[in-house]
Write an enzyme that holds these catalytic residues in place. Structure first.
Site, PDB file in Angstrom:
ATOM      1  N   GLY A  18       0.800  -1.230   0.000  1.00 32.37           N
ATOM      2  CA  GLY A  18       0.000   0.000   0.000  1.00 32.37           C
ATOM      3  C   GLY A  18       0.824   1.267   0.000  1.00 32.37           C
ATOM      4  CG  ASN A  20       1.699   3.297  -5.719  1.00 31.10           C
ATOM      5  OD1 ASN A  20       2.137   4.307  -6.243  1.00 31.10           O
ATOM      6  ND2 ASN A  20       2.231   2.095  -5.917  1.00 31.10           N
ATOM      7  CG  MET A  94      -0.895  -7.435  -6.472  1.00 34.78           C
ATOM      8  SD  MET A  94      -0.183  -6.433  -7.806  1.00 34.78           S
ATOM      9  CE  MET A  94       0.890  -7.647  -8.555  1.00 34.78           C
ATOM     10  CB  ILE A  96      -7.441 -11.039 -13.308  1.00 38.42           C
ATOM     11  CG1 ILE A  96      -5.982 -11.081 -13.764  1.00 38.42           C
ATOM     12  CG2 ILE A  96      -8.394 -10.898 -14.490  1.00 38.42           C
ATOM     13  CD1 ILE A  96      -5.623 -12.257 -14.637  1.00 38.42           C
ATOM     14  CG  LEU A  97     -10.371  -5.934 -11.236  1.00 42.69           C
ATOM     15  CD1 LEU A  97     -10.075  -4.457 -11.491  1.00 42.69           C
ATOM     16  CD2 LEU A  97     -11.216  -6.105  -9.975  1.00 42.69           C
ATOM     17  CG  ASN A 111      -3.642  -0.947 -12.782  1.00 39.05           C
ATOM     18  OD1 ASN A 111      -3.543  -1.153 -11.576  1.00 39.05           O
ATOM     19  ND2 ASN A 111      -2.919  -1.630 -13.672  1.00 39.05           N
ATOM     20  CG  HIS A 113       1.548  -2.288 -15.357  1.00 41.83           C
ATOM     21  ND1 HIS A 113       1.200  -3.535 -14.860  1.00 41.83           N
ATOM     22  CD2 HIS A 113       2.536  -2.498 -16.256  1.00 41.83           C
ATOM     23  CE1 HIS A 113       1.954  -4.451 -15.443  1.00 41.83           C
ATOM     24  NE2 HIS A 113       2.762  -3.860 -16.285  1.00 41.83           N
ATOM     25  CB  SER A 140       2.061   3.016 -17.487  1.00 44.48           C
ATOM     26  OG  SER A 140       3.221   2.719 -18.231  1.00 44.48           O
ATOM     27  CG  ASP A 149      -1.536  -4.766 -16.740  1.00 47.71           C
ATOM     28  OD1 ASP A 149      -2.213  -4.178 -15.871  1.00 47.71           O
ATOM     29  OD2 ASP A 149      -0.771  -5.715 -16.487  1.00 47.71           O
TER      30      ASP A 149
HETATM   31  C1  GRF Z   1       3.420  -1.121  -7.490  1.00 46.58           C
HETATM   32  O1  GRF Z   1       4.690  -1.288  -8.036  1.00 46.58           O
HETATM   33  C2  GRF Z   1       2.375  -1.035  -8.568  1.00 46.58           C
HETATM   34  O2  GRF Z   1       2.843  -0.473  -9.756  1.00 46.58           O
HETATM   35  C3  GRF Z   1       2.034  -2.486  -8.802  1.00 46.58           C
HETATM   36  O3  GRF Z   1       2.120  -3.089  -7.561  1.00 46.58           O
HETATM   37  C4  GRF Z   1       2.993  -2.351  -6.721  1.00 46.58           C
HETATM   38  C5  GRF Z   1       2.194  -1.996  -5.498  1.00 46.58           C
HETATM   39  O4  GRF Z   1       2.947  -1.467  -4.470  1.00 46.58           O
HETATM   40  N1  GRF Z   1       0.768  -2.603  -9.468  1.00 46.58           N
HETATM   41  P1  GRF Z   1       2.235  -0.869  -3.188  1.00 46.58           P
HETATM   42  O5  GRF Z   1       1.275  -1.918  -2.623  1.00 46.58           O
HETATM   43  O6  GRF Z   1       1.508   0.391  -3.600  1.00 46.58           O
HETATM   44  O7  GRF Z   1       3.353  -0.580  -2.237  1.00 46.58           O
END
Ligand code: GRF
Length: 218
Positions: A18, A20, A94, A96-97, A111, A113, A140, A149
């Site tokens: 988490g 991000n 992580m 698939i939807l 999203n 990626h 991205s 993606d």
């Molecule tokens: C990130 O690198 C994001 O691009 C990918 O998964 C990772 C998630 O990291 N989809 P976090 O859970 O936000 O630390």
């Protein structure tokens, strides 16, 4: 002063650390992102991401407790719809939807990626960038469509691949940039500057034929 009742509402989907989500929370606290997190949703009830928000904002369930992917995604979608989000942000989600879920929120789901899409869709992007001998790598942010993606790419950050890089060293440098990239794209989204039209990303009324490349100091 912004009136909290009228702040754009973000639902965030996470499966792991988490970081991000943490970057979104920090941007909101710093006053650089005028939005409100109205729910954090996870397929991993024990993930660290959920701990970043108060219990009232958490929703999680185990996919194994549902008969099918579509039943799980229906429950997830109902929980998201219940908080009336303006934007749905997959930030390290992580799983698939399914297509019905994506169609339900189409045009307002983003999203992040960890690659320069369309290169390296799917998993293990850092290893694959090294294996391919890529000289550039990055991350991205794109609109989510049913194909994995593959939605319109809005913006990217680029890092050079250096001699001696490992998947871990790339992940560290890419993620530091992700934490700047995602809040920036969300600023565009919540201020009404960003739209998906005819499967393309539109920023300030202009179709993005190529993604915006953003640069942030380390
Ligand atoms: C990130 O690198 C994001 O691009 C990918 O998964 C990772 C998630 O990291 N989809 P976090 O859970 O936000 O630390």
């Amino acid at each position: 002063m912004s009136d909290r009742a009228h702040l754009p509402r973000l639902a965030v989907l996470c499966s792991g650390r988490g970081s991000n989500l943490g970057a979104i929370i920090e941007a909101i606290s710093a006053g650089t992102l005028d939005a409100e997190i109205v729910g954090v949703f996870s397929d991993k009830p024990k993930c660290a991401a959920l701990q970043r928000v108060s219990a009232a904002l958490r929703w999680s369930a185990k996919p194994g407790d549902y008969a099918s992917r579509s039943e799980f995604d229906q429950a997830l979608g109902d929980a998201i719809a219940a908080v009336r989000p303006d934007w749905i942000v997959c930030a390290g989600y992580m799983r698939i939807l399914d297509g019905a879920f994506v169609e339900r929120f189409r045009g307002r789901m983003l999203n992040i990626h960890p690659s320069l899409l369309p290169r390296h869709r799917g998993l293990d992007t850092h290893q694959r960038a090294l294996d391919a001998g890529d000289r550039e790598h990055g991350a991205s942010v794109h609109f989510v469509i049913p194909e994995l993606d593959a939605g319109a790419v809005i913006a990217q950050v680029v890092i050079p691949v250096q001699p001696g890089d490992t998947p871990q060293s790339l992940a560290e440098r890419v993620q530091a940039q992700e934490h700047r990239l995602l809040p920036e794209v969300l600023r565009w989204a919540v201020s009404g500057r960003l739209h998906e039209r005819d499967a393309t990303a539109v920023l300030d009324g202009h179709t993005l034929f190529t993604p915006r490349r953003l640069e942030f100091a380390e």
